[in-house]
Design a protein around this motif. Sequence first.
Motif: not given
Length: 248
Positions: A152-161, A163-181
């Motif tokens: 369910g990862l999306c720009e409105e819903q990060p993945l919580v790994l 306390p204080g560690l998340q994966v964000w959907a940050t699209p654009g460079h390689g398409g719609q499915r890039d992520v940042s930590v």
Amino acid sequence: MAGAVRTEPLPGEAPLLVPGDPYSVAVLLRGYAEPEGAGEAVRADGTVTLVLPRTWASGSGSRGSPSADRGAKAALEEAARGPVLVDTGGPWVRGALLGALAGQGVAPGDVTLVVGTHGHSDHIGNLGLFPGAALLVSHDFCLPGGLYLPHGLCEEQPLVLGPGLQVWATPGHGGQRDVSVVVEGTTLGTVVVAGDVFERHGDEDSWQALSEDPGVQQRSRKRILGIADVVVPGHGAPFRVVREAEKN
């Protein structure tokens, strides 16, 4: 009026270790992208970053594979209890990657989760070194052996790994499915390992030409600058984000 945001280089060579609680961040290999020859060829490789939980001790060995029994959320949290590698560089830096991991007391079998920010070969070229790790490559999450789980990862819903560690959907460079930590609680504040959302510090003259969707990537860049104290870009040295004082 909200204060302005500016960026400035962060001194230091790789490996750069940023202590934190509950996670530390180590930039193992600094990425680069340099023109070569008279044509349009570019020699490049992606930055490799290690996120280490405070509770993990070197030499503790593998802790078993996460289970799918309780779904993707629990499996991700379980995988993040050990060393988390963000991007792996290209296959041509295999030896350098193994050496950099060893310098942090981490063997390939210790890595419990590999996050690939996007699917370009200079960022995920060494996945084969980590067959025992869970893999989150772009938006695809799988457990060792290739069992894929929806999350369910999306720009409105990060993945919580954790306390204080998340994966964000940050699209654009390689398409719609890039992520940042996103790693909170370090001695430098919030560190965002951004992949190629930011190519390098001062990339304003070049990132658009490399982007699949510049408008969307601009939105991702703005989101990251809104929360980061340090950005680890895909092809250069980490840099600070400095917020000017707000004016009335």
